[in-house]
Motif scaffolding. Sequence first.
Motif, PDB file in Angstrom:
ATOM      1  N   HIS A   1     -16.797 -19.104  16.276  1.00  0.00           N
ATOM      2  CA  HIS A   1     -16.632 -20.145  15.276  1.00  0.00           C
ATOM      3  C   HIS A   1     -15.695 -21.217  15.516  1.00  0.00           C
ATOM      4  CE1 HIS A   1     -19.793 -17.885  13.325  1.00  0.00           C
ATOM      5  NE2 HIS A   1     -19.050 -16.772  13.262  1.00  0.00           N
ATOM      6  N   GLY A   2     -15.394 -21.334  16.725  1.00  0.00           N
ATOM      7  CA  GLY A   2     -14.225 -22.454  17.092  1.00  0.00           C
ATOM      8  C   GLY A   2     -12.873 -21.841  16.881  1.00  0.00           C
ATOM      9  N   LEU A   3     -12.839 -20.861  16.512  1.00  0.00           N
ATOM     10  CA  LEU A   3     -11.242 -19.948  16.492  1.00  0.00           C
ATOM     11  C   LEU A   3     -10.868 -19.515  17.445  1.00  0.00           C
ATOM     12  CD1 LEU A   3     -11.865 -18.814  12.590  1.00  0.00           C
ATOM     13  CD2 LEU A   3     -10.953 -20.960  13.366  1.00  0.00           C
ATOM     14  N   VAL A   4      -9.447 -19.576  17.756  1.00  0.00           N
ATOM     15  CA  VAL A   4      -8.772 -18.756  18.651  1.00  0.00           C
ATOM     16  C   VAL A   4      -7.929 -17.470  18.104  1.00  0.00           C
ATOM     17  CG1 VAL A   4      -6.840 -20.438  18.663  1.00  0.00           C
ATOM     18  CG2 VAL A   4      -7.046 -19.149  20.638  1.00  0.00           C
ATOM     19  N   THR A   5      -7.499 -17.818  17.115  1.00  0.00           N
ATOM     20  CA  THR A   5      -6.528 -16.694  16.322  1.00  0.00           C
ATOM     21  C   THR A   5      -6.773 -16.664  14.942  1.00  0.00           C
ATOM     22  OG1 THR A   5      -4.612 -18.065  16.395  1.00  0.00           O
ATOM     23  CG2 THR A   5      -4.864 -16.564  18.231  1.00  0.00           C
ATOM     24  N   LYS A   6      -6.296 -15.872  14.302  1.00  0.00           N
ATOM     25  CA  LYS A   6      -6.259 -15.875  12.835  1.00  0.00           C
ATOM     26  C   LYS A   6      -4.733 -15.196  12.465  1.00  0.00           C
ATOM     27  CE  LYS A   6     -11.313 -14.938  12.268  1.00  0.00           C
ATOM     28  NZ  LYS A   6     -12.099 -14.071  11.557  1.00  0.00           N
ATOM     29  N   SER A   7      -4.388 -15.364  11.264  1.00  0.00           N
ATOM     30  CA  SER A   7      -3.013 -14.515  10.710  1.00  0.00           C
ATOM     31  C   SER A   7      -3.171 -14.736   8.996  1.00  0.00           C
ATOM     32  CB  SER A   7      -2.065 -15.760  11.136  1.00  0.00           C
ATOM     33  OG  SER A   7      -0.790 -14.726  10.602  1.00  0.00           O
ATOM     34  N   VAL A   8      -2.110 -14.347   8.506  1.00  0.00           N
ATOM     35  CA  VAL A   8      -2.190 -14.584   7.005  1.00  0.00           C
ATOM     36  C   VAL A   8      -0.593 -15.054   6.640  1.00  0.00           C
ATOM     37  CG1 VAL A   8      -3.840 -12.482   6.545  1.00  0.00           C
ATOM     38  CG2 VAL A   8      -1.282 -12.196   6.863  1.00  0.00           C
ATOM     39  N   VAL A   9      -0.706 -15.677   5.426  1.00  0.00           N
ATOM     40  CA  VAL A   9       0.354 -16.149   4.959  1.00  0.00           C
ATOM     41  C   VAL A   9       1.276 -14.894   4.330  1.00  0.00           C
ATOM     42  CG1 VAL A   9       1.652 -17.691   3.034  1.00  0.00           C
ATOM     43  CG2 VAL A   9      -0.471 -18.388   4.157  1.00  0.00           C
ATOM     44  N   ALA A  10       2.675 -14.971   4.705  1.00  0.00           N
ATOM     45  CA  ALA A  10       3.550 -13.984   4.471  1.00  0.00           C
ATOM     46  C   ALA A  10       5.062 -14.538   4.076  1.00  0.00           C
ATOM     47  CB  ALA A  10       3.997 -12.992   5.809  1.00  0.00           C
ATOM     48  N   LEU A  11       5.660 -13.505   3.389  1.00  0.00           N
ATOM     49  CA  LEU A  11       7.040 -14.060   2.803  1.00  0.00           C
ATOM     50  C   LEU A  11       8.134 -13.344   3.688  1.00  0.00           C
ATOM     51  CD1 LEU A  11       6.244 -13.405  -0.986  1.00  0.00           C
ATOM     52  CD2 LEU A  11       5.805 -15.422   0.416  1.00  0.00           C
ATOM     53  N   ILE A  12       8.855 -14.144   4.532  1.00  0.00           N
ATOM     54  CA  ILE A  12       9.960 -13.744   5.501  1.00  0.00           C
ATOM     55  C   ILE A  12      11.253 -13.810   4.488  1.00  0.00           C
ATOM     56  CG2 ILE A  12      11.121 -14.143   7.800  1.00  0.00           C
ATOM     57  CD1 ILE A  12       8.612 -15.339   8.738  1.00  0.00           C
ATOM     58  N   VAL A  13      11.908 -12.488   4.786  1.00  0.00           N
ATOM     59  CA  VAL A  13      13.131 -12.394   3.752  1.00  0.00           C
ATOM     60  C   VAL A  13      14.348 -11.946   4.745  1.00  0.00           C
ATOM     61  CG1 VAL A  13      11.977 -12.016   1.835  1.00  0.00           C
ATOM     62  CG2 VAL A  13      12.682 -10.141   3.123  1.00  0.00           C
ATOM     63  N   ARG A  14      15.485 -11.934   4.138  1.00  0.00           N
ATOM     64  CA  ARG A  14      16.704 -11.481   4.937  1.00  0.00           C
ATOM     65  C   ARG A  14      16.509 -10.087   5.163  1.00  0.00           C
ATOM     66  NH1 ARG A  14      18.030 -16.093   7.302  1.00  0.00           N
ATOM     67  NH2 ARG A  14      18.412 -17.403   5.658  1.00  0.00           N
ATOM     68  N   LYS A  15      17.154  -9.494   6.296  1.00  0.00           N
ATOM     69  CA  LYS A  15      17.266  -8.109   6.651  1.00  0.00           C
ATOM     70  C   LYS A  15      17.678  -7.169   5.114  1.00  0.00           C
ATOM     71  CE  LYS A  15      17.313  -4.412   8.938  1.00  0.00           C
ATOM     72  NZ  LYS A  15      16.139  -3.770   9.432  1.00  0.00           N
ATOM     73  N   GLY A  16      16.833  -6.168   5.118  1.00  0.00           N
ATOM     74  CA  GLY A  16      17.047  -5.170   3.806  1.00  0.00           C
ATOM     75  C   GLY A  16      16.545  -5.821   2.519  1.00  0.00           C
ATOM     76  N   ASN A  17      15.907  -7.176   2.666  1.00  0.00           N
ATOM     77  CA  ASN A  17      15.490  -7.778   1.269  1.00  0.00           C
ATOM     78  C   ASN A  17      16.245  -7.712   0.185  1.00  0.00           C
ATOM     79  OD1 ASN A  17      13.504  -9.117  -0.253  1.00  0.00           O
ATOM     80  ND2 ASN A  17      11.796  -7.461  -0.409  1.00  0.00           N
ATOM     81  N   PRO A  18      17.290  -8.368   0.386  1.00  0.00           N
ATOM     82  CA  PRO A  18      18.453  -8.249  -0.682  1.00  0.00           C
ATOM     83  C   PRO A  18      17.937  -8.843  -1.935  1.00  0.00           C
ATOM     84  CG  PRO A  18      19.230  -9.978   0.914  1.00  0.00           C
ATOM     85  CD  PRO A  18      17.797  -8.953   1.598  1.00  0.00           C
ATOM     86  N   LYS A  19      17.370  -9.796  -2.112  1.00  0.00           N
ATOM     87  CA  LYS A  19      16.700 -10.670  -3.172  1.00  0.00           C
ATOM     88  C   LYS A  19      15.481  -9.926  -3.918  1.00  0.00           C
ATOM     89  CE  LYS A  19      19.568 -13.916  -2.828  1.00  0.00           C
ATOM     90  NZ  LYS A  19      20.762 -14.039  -3.859  1.00  0.00           N
ATOM     91  N   ASN A  20      14.999  -8.575  -3.173  1.00  0.00           N
ATOM     92  CA  ASN A  20      14.020  -7.644  -4.090  1.00  0.00           C
ATOM     93  C   ASN A  20      12.689  -8.681  -4.035  1.00  0.00           C
ATOM     94  OD1 ASN A  20      12.895  -5.308  -4.802  1.00  0.00           O
ATOM     95  ND2 ASN A  20      13.415  -5.915  -6.650  1.00  0.00           N
ATOM     96  N   ILE A  21      12.290  -9.387  -2.841  1.00  0.00           N
ATOM     97  CA  ILE A  21      11.027 -10.179  -2.999  1.00  0.00           C
ATOM     98  C   ILE A  21       9.889  -9.361  -2.384  1.00  0.00           C
ATOM     99  CG2 ILE A  21       9.940 -12.261  -1.960  1.00  0.00           C
ATOM    100  CD1 ILE A  21      12.585 -12.912  -3.856  1.00  0.00           C
TER     101      ILE A  21
END
Length: 345
Positions: free
Chosen positions: A123-143
């Motif tokens: 359908h005209g697509l080459v790749t797919k993905s999803v929206v994610a949340l990138i955080v600092r190592k260890g996720n210090p802000k608990n996101i």
Amino acid sequence: MKARSLMVVLPALVALAVAGCGGSSDTHDATASTGGGGKAGKISLVAYSTPQVVYDQLIPAFRKTPQGKGVSFSESYGPSGDQSRAVESGLPADVVTFSLEPDITRLVKDGLVSSNWTATPTHGLVTKSVVALIVRKGNPKNIHTWDDLLKPGIQVLTPNPFSSGAAKWNMLGAIGAKGDNGKDMAAGLAYLKELITKHVKVQDKSGRDALNDFASGNGDVLISYENEAITAQKKGQKVDYVIPDQTILIENPIATITKSKDAAKAKAFVDYVLSKPAQEVFASWGYRPTDEAVLKEHASEFPTPKDLFTIRDLGGWSKVNDEFFDPAKGSVAKIEADAGVSTSK
């Protein structure tokens, strides 16, 4: 939701000015020539910023095939919207691949891309993905969730949706997740307004610029593609990422230009990019393959979020672009303007 620990070193993009780089204005745009004298054909590839690392592998691999033998390349990478407008304004191209469908359909209106460009097995697509949340190592802000981005003091990065396709996906992910998968747009927009006005620290021109900005130490969270996080893993920087239970499926299109001077070679390259070996390379850099067999082989690497929705659940691109991103009347444009962000294209 899934959290993963990633190790990344982010490469600097090299901007090379060459004749015909046209209207691409991003400082991280890279335009380069690859290959020999072009006696067997030349392909001009114009792409959004993030998959450059993949095409750095695919182009040499294609040139080793019978169809690609002797073919030379020129390449241009930058924010999806900027790249699409550059082609519209005359930037030479044979193959275009952008972050989202409207950047292709803009060229359909000008007769530069066939109106039936989606009539392919993918359908005209080459790749797919999803929206994610990138955080600092260890996720210090608990996101872990979209609501966590509204915690007091949390600083968020996401690109500008009026230059970056990634940013549109990011914002639609937020609106859909907090708007009951499109059933309550008002709630989704209210969430986005609070996020943008109180927590978004800066809006870079492209998804790759935003990733580089985050890697330099700015912000607590980067809203981004899943594949950007995985690319980061391959490059060496310590970050974690979270895929929220509710998120949007990203769909990245590819097409040939109707006025290509070497249409046969352009089509051969697109066919190669969609082939199993090329889709394996995309998967290795964190892109969800459109080749179903390859996707099945990598199923454990690309788990399906609990509540995954699509652009069609939000009404489709024509509706979304008009109601949200029209610079004069769009609801997201108004939120951005009120926050002092440029909405000019």
